[in-house]
Structures are given as C-alpha cells and as structure tokens.
Design an enzyme around this catalytic site. Structure first.
Site, PDB file in Angstrom:
ATOM      1  N   CYS A 121     -21.963 -31.892 -35.158  1.00 58.86           N
ATOM      2  CA  CYS A 121     -23.263 -31.410 -35.625  1.00 58.86           C
ATOM      3  C   CYS A 121     -23.639 -29.601 -35.986  1.00 58.86           C
ATOM      4  O   CYS A 121     -22.323 -28.945 -36.950  1.00 58.86           O
ATOM      5  CB  CYS A 121     -22.931 -30.255 -34.117  1.00 58.86           C
ATOM      6  SG  CYS A 121     -22.935 -28.194 -34.218  1.00 58.86           S
ATOM      7  N   CYS A 124     -21.970 -25.819 -35.534  1.00 60.39           N
ATOM      8  CA  CYS A 124     -20.690 -26.038 -35.968  1.00 60.39           C
ATOM      9  C   CYS A 124     -20.359 -25.745 -37.218  1.00 60.39           C
ATOM     10  O   CYS A 124     -19.459 -25.163 -37.171  1.00 60.39           O
ATOM     11  CB  CYS A 124     -20.613 -27.510 -35.023  1.00 60.39           C
ATOM     12  SG  CYS A 124     -20.845 -27.888 -33.065  1.00 60.39           S
TER      13      CYS A 124
END
Lengths: 197, 494
Positions: A121, A124
């Site tokens: 991700c 993230c």
C-alpha cells in the site's frame, strides 16, 4: 472464579461514543463491544499490569481458554518474542500476534493509535512515518501499534479493516475514533489530541 | 460437526478459493445461503506460496499480463525516438522493481478477496481440505487444530498446478514453473523455457521483451489445440524478435554446475544427436495437472478421468455424486479459463439456490494468448471447421495488415494477420475469428458477442469499421483463401 459482566462499563463507553456524534461509529462500536467484551473477559481472567515492556509475554494457550486454571497462571517467557525487537521507537511498536494486541492495545492504560497497513500500500508508506512523528510529539500520552494486515489478517478482519491505511484510536479497549487514508500533520495532531482528551 | 441430527454446518461448501470457487461462494451468499470457502496453497517444490484468489490472481492471468505489459513498454520505449521522444537507448530493465510492483498488486488482490468474503458473510478457512464422506470434509488449520465441515451441497474448484517432468533427472530440484516465475525476487537471467503451451510462449515472450536471453525448447508443435496457421505465425514473430527456438528437442537431464548455473542436456529429434546448454533458470511449462490427489475423492465417491485425473461432470457441472459439483480447471473437458470458471460457477449456484435452469454454454468462448504479438480467437479453428463441415463448405477470408502505429516506428508487421472462418453457403455464418496483432484481447472481445449472436459474413460486410484501428480490418475482410488473391492490405483508406 466468577467475573461479573462488564455490561454497565460498555454502556458508558457507548454513551461516550454516542457523544462523538458519529452514527455509523456507534453501531460499529456496538458490534465491536461484544467482541471486546470477550477479549476483556479473557484479559481479566489473567490479572496483571498492562505491559509496556516489563512483563514477560503470556503463552497464547492461556488466553484462549475461558476457564481459569485453579493453580493460577503459567507464565512462560517466550525467548522468540523479545519486546525490544518489536519496538520501532519509544512510542511505536509492531504487533506480533493476537495475544500481543490484547496485551499492548486492548489492555493498555495509555490510549493507543493502531495503524493497519500493508506492504503493498503506497499511501501507508506516507502515513506511517508521519503518524509516528506526531505520536512521538505527544510525549508518551499516546502510543502507536502497527499491524501489518497480511501478517495479521484475522485481526484486521476482526476490526473491520477494508481499505488501508486504516487508523483506529483506542482507549480502554474501545475503538473511539477511526480514519481511513492519508491525513496531514495538522489533521493527525487534532486526531491525537481528541484521543488524549 | 452436526448441530442436530440431519442438520449440516452449511448450505454450500466450496473447496478452493480461486476464480470459480470465490464466484460461487459470493453468489450463493447473495442468495441468502450459509456458505463456507476453504482455500489452501501447497507450496511449490521451490517453496513459493501465495494468498487467497487462486491461480489467476497469484500465478496466472494477473501477474502474467502485468509482466507482458512491462515487456511491451520496452518495445514502445524503442519506438519512442521515432515519434520525437529524446530517450537514450538502450534503456535498462530492473527485474526487482517490476517484480515488487507486480507482487504488491497481487497481494492487494488477496486482501481484497478476503474483505469481499467477509462483507458477503462467507466463512473462510485457510485449511487443506479432504473428503471424509460425501457431505463432510476435514482439514488441519494453522496450529494443528483439526476442523470438520459438513454441507448440503459441495462445489469442488481446486484448479490445477504445473506439471513437473519427474522422469527428467534434476527437473524437480533445479527447475521452476509458472508457480515460481512471478514471485522471484531476483531476475531469472538466461532462461530456458521448456514447453509449447501458451504458458511457455507467454513467459518466454515477456522474458525476451525485458531483455533476457531466452530460449524455448519444444518437442513438437506449438499451441496444440489452437489454429495451427496462427500458432506458427506467433512463433515466427517471436523468433524474429529475439527468442531462440529449439524445435524438435526434448530435455533429458538438468545438472547444477559449480558456478551455480544449470546445464541442460537434450536430444534433438531431427539430428538424433545429444546437445547441451547452460542457463541460469529452467522453466517447465509442459502442462498442468488437476489438484485432486489430496482430496480423497474416493471417500466421497466422486469419479475422475483415468487419463487426466480431472473430475468428470455432466452438463450441469454435477459429478458422479448428486450433491457434489465441480467447476474450473479441475474439470475434465472444459477450457481452462477464469471467465469460464466464474460463469459456470454463478450459473450453477443460480440453478441450485436461485430457481434457474440455465446451463453453461461452452461454445464460442473467446480467448487471447498474450505473446509479444498477441493472438485473439473465438470459435472454430480453420482445421476444426474443415473437419466438421468439409473443405467445400468452408470459406476463409483473410488479410495481412499493418497497424498504423507500426509505420512511423518502422516495426515489422509481417505477422499481423486476421482470418475469418465461415460457412460457404449464404448468409455465411461465422464459425471462427482469428486475430494476430496488438491489443488482440481488446479486439476479439467485441466480435465474440457478434459470433454468439450468430453473425454472418453478410452482416460483417455491412458493419462499418472504426478508423484508424487494427480492429476494422476484421470488418474489411474481402479476400478469400479460395480465390488465391494476395491478402495484403495496401494503403489504409480503401
């Protein structure tokens, strides 16, 4: 050993959450409350100070059986789980497993920010360090637990994570706030201040 | 465990969490049924493992298409200076960066599937299941706990795995398969791909495209089962664009050399002689086998084909046991394609729980081979059409064309070709379409609808093309093979 149900405490927690004015959060927390009740019941069977690194970790077996063994608890230090290797900083740590989460998040006296993230991700990777920095600035009034959702899928599913990053604010074992996606430093500051109260 | 006498845990148990399995499970949950999915990935001999989603998501369609795209980009970068881009050539390729990006995307899909199951209230178990009796499976979860699951209906969708040539010394120890190639952290380097399947050609294709020294070794014909004229053109294109071919050769031994490289020995059937070569990686792509061995199907009474070990089903996807069904790659006699597994699975569930009687139609299924020059097809091959109807009753229209984008870039379009196989008598029903060229998948999909609707060549002739595209060459087909005229399209407009 008989442990009284914590219903009244949960109602207080729910009222608190109702006061936040987020309807979906309320219903979400009602579902969560049942699950957290079980967690707290299990935790209360093992009465000990919440660990911030001083106590040796419990074996997972002890936490899974709802009955309390009359001879008390067997605490077997697990050499594979030295607290030091999971620490990222003084105020941030990686969650190792379910019992670890129980230990350091649900049972924490200090409010905890839980960062559900994934290796794959992109956002993230931006939010993580930013959140860590803002948490560190709070001088220990809040700590941060990082949960890799691929390593701890069941935990992430249990806390209803779908998109990442998802950040939960937890106080006394309750989810009191949550956001999904990236936030800037000011927004994170506000989020943390609200949690600390 | 039975809650009460006669009551089972679930309405539906799906064994296998791939394209077919997940589609079934979600469809049944949507119809309000109590559903559980069990999925487990046995690590490959090289130790590769992956998450929920099955072959397509983890070691098939998805990573394959992404790496194919990486290779195509290499070609476009080479074209770019012709279009005015000041790009320093040659541009190096970093396997690690590509692999990480691809692997990250796959992992996001694993997670997405997990969340979907949760949202649809499908129970999921990461266990290796095997049959205990015809309504019950058992499996061992992480931590050693044994789980028993029973259901009224069971759908088996365990798919397949790559075949290893275990009779070849060193094959298992030193070779990898498509299970491993997409998960390699380091570049495979100089690679020998053994096989003639679309897996072999697609893998060799993208490896060549990203700049690796790649050789394909095949025993006989490429793409068995596909139109052979098209298949040989696919190979021709690859051969003229950097892939080495060892035709009529079969490996006999693989050894590891002191420096870590692999030495392969093979027999050349044309010369009868033995030869050797050195490679960094050997990739076996010689076919797939159904994942049925560890299921204990005999305990349930489910019959499999003695030749292939695939599960035998009828037109309703039912096995030899009335309440046990099977879909996807594990089934005998069906094309091994994700969309087939998904559609068959959904239709099956609608029949079981939705009151439908619609059966899966396995005719005119379109597909595309994502080789460097892509090959899309739907319907019959030319040889199938001739076998079925006789040469005199078949008319084949064809054309060699040049994609506009190839002109300025000076690309070789020798194998850009399209042919339509039709019945000879009016209105000339279209039996099959074969397209070799860029974006073949995108081109073929729309025509698959036309063929499903029973399109005739007469209608094709009256369909206006979109200009300038490669796709319009299909509706501009006018020259038949029978006429003997030159099928090369000259100039673009008219």
């Amino acid at each position: 050993m008989y442990v009284p149900p914590r219903g009244s405490d949960d109602r207080r927690a729910l009222d608190r959450q109702g006061g936040l004015g987020c309807a979906s959060l309320r219903s979400h927390c009602r579902e969560m409350a049942q699950r957290l009740l079980l967690r707290r019941f299990l935790a209360s069977v093992i009465s000990r100070k919440p660990s911030q690194g001083q106590w040796p970790p419990l074996t997972s077996r002890a936490l899974q059986t709802p009955q309390c063994s009359p001879g008390g608890l067997t605490v077997t230090p697990n050499p594979a789980r030295t607290i030091y290797t999971t620490r990222i900083s003084l105020t941030t740590f990686n969650i190792q497993d379910g019992p670890d989460f129980q230990d350091r998040v649900v049972n924490s006296e200090t409010p905890v920010v839980v960062d559900f993230h994934a290796q794959w991700c992109g956002p993230c990777k931006i939010l993580g360090p930013r959140l860590e920095k803002m948490v560190a600035k709070q001088h220990g009034k809040v700590v941060m637990a990082k949960v890799d959702i691929d390593d701890h899928t069941d935990l992430a599913i249990e806390y209803e994570v779908s998109a990442v990053p998802t950040v939960l604010a937890m106080k006394n074992g309750d989810v009191v706030d949550k956001f999904v996606g990236i936030k800037d430093e000011d927004q994170l500051e506000a989020f943390l201040k609200k949690l600390i109260g | 465990m039975e809650d009460q006498a006669g009551q089972r845990d679930y309405d539906l148990l799906v064994v296998g969490g791939g394209s077919g399995g997940l589609a079934c499970a979600k469809e049944a949950a949507q119809l309000g049924r109590k559903v559980a999915v069990v999925d487990y990935v046995e690590p490959s001999p090289q130790g590769t493992r992956w998450g929920l989603g099955g072959t397509c998501v983890n070691v098939g369609c998805i990573p394959k298409k992404l790496m194919h795209q990486a290779a195509l980009l290499g070609g476009l970068i080479q074209d770019a200076p012709n279009y005015g881009w000041e790009v320093a050539q040659p541009v190096p390729h970093d396997w690690r960066k590509m692999a990480e990006a691809v692997q990250n995307h796959v992992k996001s899909l694993n997670w997405g599937h997990r969340v979907q199951l949760q949202d649809r209230k499908v129970k999921y178990f990461n266990i290796k299941a095997s049959f205990v009796d015809e309504h019950t499976v058992c499996g061992v979860a992480k931590g050693g706990k044994e789980i028993l699951l029973s259901a009224d209906h069971i759908i088996i969708a365990t798919g397949g795995r790559p075949r290893y040539p275990t009779h070849i010394e060193g094959a298992l120890e030193y070779g990898i398969t498509s299970d491993d190639i997409f998960w390699l952290k380091e570049s495979p380097g100089k690679t020998l791909v053994v096989g003639a399947s679309y897996v072999a050609l697609e893998c060799a294709g993208f490896l060549t495209g990203i700049g690796l020294d790649t050789t394909i070794m095949m025993r006989s014909i490429p793409l068995r089962g596909f139109d052979q004229q098209m298949s040989s053109m696919v190979i021709e294109h690859m051969a003229s664009h950097g892939t080495r071919f060892l035709r009529g050769c079969a490996p006999s031994r693989v050894r590891r050399l002191p420096d870590g490289q692999l030495q392969v020995t093979w027999e050349d059937s044309t010369t009868g002689k033995e030869d050797t070569g050195t490679f960094d990686t050997v990739l076996w792509a010689i076919g797939r086998v159904p994942d049925t061995r560890s299921l204990n199907l005999e305990k349930a009474g489910v019959d499999t084909s003695p030749d292939t070990q695939k599960i035998l089903v009828d037109s309703r996807e039912a096995t030899s046991v009335p309440h046990i069904y099977a879909i996807g790659d594990v089934v005998e006699g069906r094309p091994e394609l994700t969309p087939i597994a998904i559609m068959a699975g959904r239709l099956l569930v609608q029949r079981l729980f939705g009151g439908s009687s619609d059966l899966m139609d396995y005719d005119n299924v379109p597909t595309t081979v994502f080789t460097p020059l892509e090959y899309g097809c739907v319907g019959l091959s030319e040889e199938e059409a001739v076998a079925r109807h006789g040469q005199e009753h078949v008319e084949v229209y064809h054309a060699h064309y040049k994609p506009l984008e190839f002109t300025v870039a000076g690309r070789d379009a020798s194998q850009c070709y399209v042919k339509m196989v039709c019945l000879r008598e009016p209105p000339q029903l279209v039996l099959g379409l074969h397209f070799l060229g860029p974006n073949a998948g995108e081109v073929t999909q729309g025509f698959a609808l036309g063929i499903k609707c029973g399109a005739s060549y007469a209608q094709v002739m009256r369909t206006v093309g979109i200009h300038p595209t490669c796709s319009e060459e299909v509706v501009k087909l006018r020259i038949s093979k029978r006429s003997g005229l030159d099928p090369t399209v000259t100039g673009c407009c008219g």
